[in-house]
Structures are given as structure tokens and as C-alpha cells.
Design an enzyme around this catalytic site. Structure first.
Site, PDB file in Angstrom:
ATOM      1  N   ASP A 128      -9.316  13.663   0.154  1.00  0.00           N
ATOM      2  CA  ASP A 128      -8.931  13.310   1.518  1.00  0.00           C
ATOM      3  C   ASP A 128     -10.081  12.503   2.121  1.00  0.00           C
ATOM      4  O   ASP A 128     -11.195  13.020   2.271  1.00  0.00           O
ATOM      5  CB  ASP A 128      -8.709  14.627   2.287  1.00  0.00           C
ATOM      6  N   GLY A 173       0.543   8.435   7.770  1.00  0.00           N
ATOM      7  CA  GLY A 173      -0.277   8.344   6.564  1.00  0.00           C
ATOM      8  C   GLY A 173      -1.753   8.554   6.824  1.00  0.00           C
ATOM      9  O   GLY A 173      -2.149   9.414   7.628  1.00  0.00           O
ATOM     10  N   VAL A 174      -2.560   7.738   6.175  1.00  0.00           N
ATOM     11  CA  VAL A 174      -4.012   7.913   6.280  1.00  0.00           C
ATOM     12  C   VAL A 174      -4.493   7.612   7.703  1.00  0.00           C
ATOM     13  O   VAL A 174      -5.444   8.236   8.189  1.00  0.00           O
ATOM     14  CB  VAL A 174      -4.719   7.062   5.191  1.00  0.00           C
ATOM     15  N   ASP A 175      -3.827   6.706   8.372  1.00  0.00           N
ATOM     16  CA  ASP A 175      -4.177   6.352   9.755  1.00  0.00           C
ATOM     17  C   ASP A 175      -4.059   7.591  10.661  1.00  0.00           C
ATOM     18  O   ASP A 175      -4.988   7.921  11.420  1.00  0.00           O
ATOM     19  CB  ASP A 175      -3.218   5.235  10.202  1.00  0.00           C
ATOM     20  N   SER A 235      -2.149  -0.320   1.703  1.00  0.00           N
ATOM     21  CA  SER A 235      -0.793  -0.902   1.574  1.00  0.00           C
ATOM     22  C   SER A 235       0.131  -0.231   0.559  1.00  0.00           C
ATOM     23  O   SER A 235       1.300  -0.625   0.473  1.00  0.00           O
ATOM     24  CB  SER A 235      -0.838  -2.412   1.254  1.00  0.00           C
ATOM     25  N   THR A 236      -0.345   0.743  -0.213  1.00  0.00           N
ATOM     26  CA  THR A 236       0.541   1.300  -1.252  1.00  0.00           C
ATOM     27  C   THR A 236       1.331   2.524  -0.784  1.00  0.00           C
ATOM     28  O   THR A 236       2.036   3.141  -1.572  1.00  0.00           O
ATOM     29  CB  THR A 236      -0.232   1.654  -2.540  1.00  0.00           C
ATOM     30  N   GLY A 237       1.229   2.864   0.500  1.00  0.00           N
ATOM     31  CA  GLY A 237       2.019   3.961   1.064  1.00  0.00           C
ATOM     32  C   GLY A 237       3.266   3.389   1.703  1.00  0.00           C
ATOM     33  O   GLY A 237       4.085   2.764   1.023  1.00  0.00           O
ATOM     34  N   VAL A 238       3.391   3.550   3.010  1.00  0.00           N
ATOM     35  CA  VAL A 238       4.610   3.081   3.686  1.00  0.00           C
ATOM     36  C   VAL A 238       4.751   1.556   3.652  1.00  0.00           C
ATOM     37  O   VAL A 238       5.845   1.041   3.868  1.00  0.00           O
ATOM     38  CB  VAL A 238       4.734   3.590   5.150  1.00  0.00           C
TER      39      VAL A 238
HETATM   40  P1  ADP Z   1      -0.147   1.722   4.239  1.00  0.00           P
HETATM   41  O1  ADP Z   1       0.629   1.625   5.513  1.00  0.00           O
HETATM   42  O2  ADP Z   1      -1.304   0.735   4.188  1.00  0.00           O
HETATM   43  O3  ADP Z   1       0.721   1.675   3.026  1.00  0.00           O
HETATM   44  P2  ADP Z   1      -0.429   4.675   4.085  1.00  0.00           P
HETATM   45  O4  ADP Z   1      -1.292   5.506   4.934  1.00  0.00           O
HETATM   46  O5  ADP Z   1       1.044   4.830   4.196  1.00  0.00           O
HETATM   47  O6  ADP Z   1      -0.895   3.141   4.355  1.00  0.00           O
HETATM   48  O7  ADP Z   1      -0.813   4.899   2.549  1.00  0.00           O
HETATM   49  C1  ADP Z   1      -1.953   4.361   1.935  1.00  0.00           C
HETATM   50  C2  ADP Z   1      -2.472   5.363   0.912  1.00  0.00           C
HETATM   51  O8  ADP Z   1      -3.250   6.348   1.597  1.00  0.00           O
HETATM   52  C3  ADP Z   1      -1.390   6.123   0.131  1.00  0.00           C
HETATM   53  O9  ADP Z   1      -1.803   6.208  -1.230  1.00  0.00           O
HETATM   54  C4  ADP Z   1      -1.427   7.503   0.781  1.00  0.00           C
HETATM   55  O10 ADP Z   1      -1.031   8.521  -0.126  1.00  0.00           O
HETATM   56  C5  ADP Z   1      -2.914   7.620   1.081  1.00  0.00           C
HETATM   57  N1  ADP Z   1      -3.342   8.662   2.021  1.00  0.00           N
HETATM   58  C6  ADP Z   1      -2.636   9.337   2.960  1.00  0.00           C
HETATM   59  N2  ADP Z   1      -3.447  10.216   3.596  1.00  0.00           N
HETATM   60  C7  ADP Z   1      -4.688  10.103   3.055  1.00  0.00           C
HETATM   61  C8  ADP Z   1      -5.943  10.749   3.236  1.00  0.00           C
HETATM   62  N3  ADP Z   1      -6.102  11.701   4.159  1.00  0.00           N
HETATM   63  N4  ADP Z   1      -6.999  10.370   2.463  1.00  0.00           N
HETATM   64  C9  ADP Z   1      -6.865   9.399   1.529  1.00  0.00           C
HETATM   65  N5  ADP Z   1      -5.715   8.742   1.308  1.00  0.00           N
HETATM   66  C10 ADP Z   1      -4.637   9.095   2.046  1.00  0.00           C
END
Ligand code: ADP
Length: 172
Positions: A10, A32-34, A117-120
Site C-alpha cells: 500500500d 482507487g489510489v487517489d 492508469s492501469t486501474g479505472v
Molecule cells: P488510474 O485511474 O490511474 O487507473 P487507480 O487508482 O484506479 O488509478 O489504479 C491505479 C493502480 O493503483 C491500480 O493497480 C490499483 O490497484 C492501485 N492501487 C489502489 N490503491 C492503492 C494503494 N493504496 N497503494 C498502491 N496502489 C494502489
């Protein structure tokens, strides 16, 4: 020695000079991570982000880390995948390079990235990982301050893709 490491975890718990946030262009928080970064940093992070007037895709802006263990957060909106014909590769590379440039001017030695960018945003992981690793590797060659860059992967599949990309870049 300058190096790239790939870890599983994390990013909000990582103690480095700067963590990078895969933000959106409003910089006003998202999922997500944001979302995780804003929750961990506390409300002052959003207050500072409101003063920044957003950020264009592939560019980057820096704030303090507030309650996070990292001193800074570098916010970069990666591209939304639209099939690969909308400069997505170039924009993804820009997100990594522009984040590292900001880290460099703020004298950061250690930086951690999530998989931008590889999440949503649905950028295909197998395509994103080599772009990220190559951008970081290229940057490290001329960096003065940045020495250690960590890719913090949130799941095993993501870690595997970055491990694979790092092996391939090192063998090339
Ligand atoms: P994006 O909109 O750029 O695709 P996301 O947040 O949806 O961003 O996903 C980007 C990556 O971050 C994904 O692999 C997601 O699983 C990962 N992620 C989500 N939460 C965390 C965290 N707390 N720490 C590290 N990576 C995370």
C-alpha cells in the site's frame, strides 16, 4: 547506487521523500489510489489541491504529504485508455517523467509510484509496465538527486507485470 525496485503493498504506508498519486485532472480526489492517499493524508491535502487549479494529463504537481509518512505527494493524471490511438503511451511516459522531474527539483532521493492508469483508467497492464520501467530507467541515468524509485504494486498480478518488464529492460 541508483535502482528501481518492485514491491507489493500500500503506497500510503511507504516512507520515501515523495509518493506519486495517480490523480485525475481535477486534483480534487477520486477512487482507487487517489482516494487512499487522501484518506491517509487527511483533509489538508485536499485543501492544498484546491489551490492548484487542476493538472493536465501527463503533467504533474506537488503538494506536501501531511499525515503521510512521505514528505511530498506528486499528483499526475495518467491517460484514460481509449484504444491506444489517443497518444496514451506518450502521455503515460510523460506522467512518469514529469513526476520524476518534480521530485528532482525538490531534492527527493527516494520516490514511490503506483501503477498509473492501469486501474479505472484501463491502460493495459502489459503495455503500461514496460513504458513505466523504461521512463524511470532513462530518467535515472541523468538524475542528480533521485536514486531509488519504487514501484508499489497493490496486487500480485501487477507486481508480476512490473517484475517482468524490469527483467526485460535489464536484459536489453
Ligand atoms: P488510474 O485511474 O490511474 O487507473 P487507480 O487508482 O484506479 O488509478 O489504479 C491505479 C493502480 O493503483 C491500480 O493497480 C490499483 O490497484 C492501485 N492501487 C489502489 N490503491 C492503492 C494503494 N493504496 N497503494 C498502491 N496502489 C494502489
Amino acid at each position: 547506487m541508483k535502482e528501481i525496485t518492485i514491491t507489493l503493498g500500500d503506497i500510503t504506508t511507504v516512507k520515501v521523500d515523495a509518493i506519486v498519486n495517480a490523480a485525475n485532472t481535477s486534483l480534487l480526489g477520486g477512487g482507487g489510489v487517489d482516494g487512499a492517499i487522501h484518506r491517509a493524508a487527511g483533509p489538508q491535502l485536499l485543501a492544498e489541491c484546491r489551490t492548484l487549479n487542476g493538472c493536465r494529463t501527463g503533467e504533474a504537481k506537488i503538494t506536501k504529504g501531511y499525515r503521510l509518512p512521505s514528505k511530498y505527494v506528486i499528483h499526475t493524471p495518467g491517460p484514460i485508455w481509449q484504444g491506444g490511438t489517443h497518444h496514451e503511451r506518450e502521455l503515460l511516459r510523460n506522467s512518469y517523467v514529469n513526476s520524476l522531474k518534480l521530485a528532482e527539483v525538490h531534492d527527493c532521493r527516494t520516490v514511490a509510484f503506483p501503477s498509473i492508469s492501469t486501474g479505472v483508467y484501463h491502460f493495459p497492464l502489459e503495455r503500461a509496465a514496460p513504458i513505466a520501467i523504461t521512463a524511470i530507467q532513462d530518467f535515472l541515468q541523468s538524475a542528480k538527486f533521485v536514486e531509488q524509485v519504487q514501484m508499489v504494486c497493490f496486487d500480485a498480478g501487477t507486481k508480476q507485470a512490473y517484475d517482468h518488464a524490469l527483467t526485460q529492460v535489464n536484459e536489453a
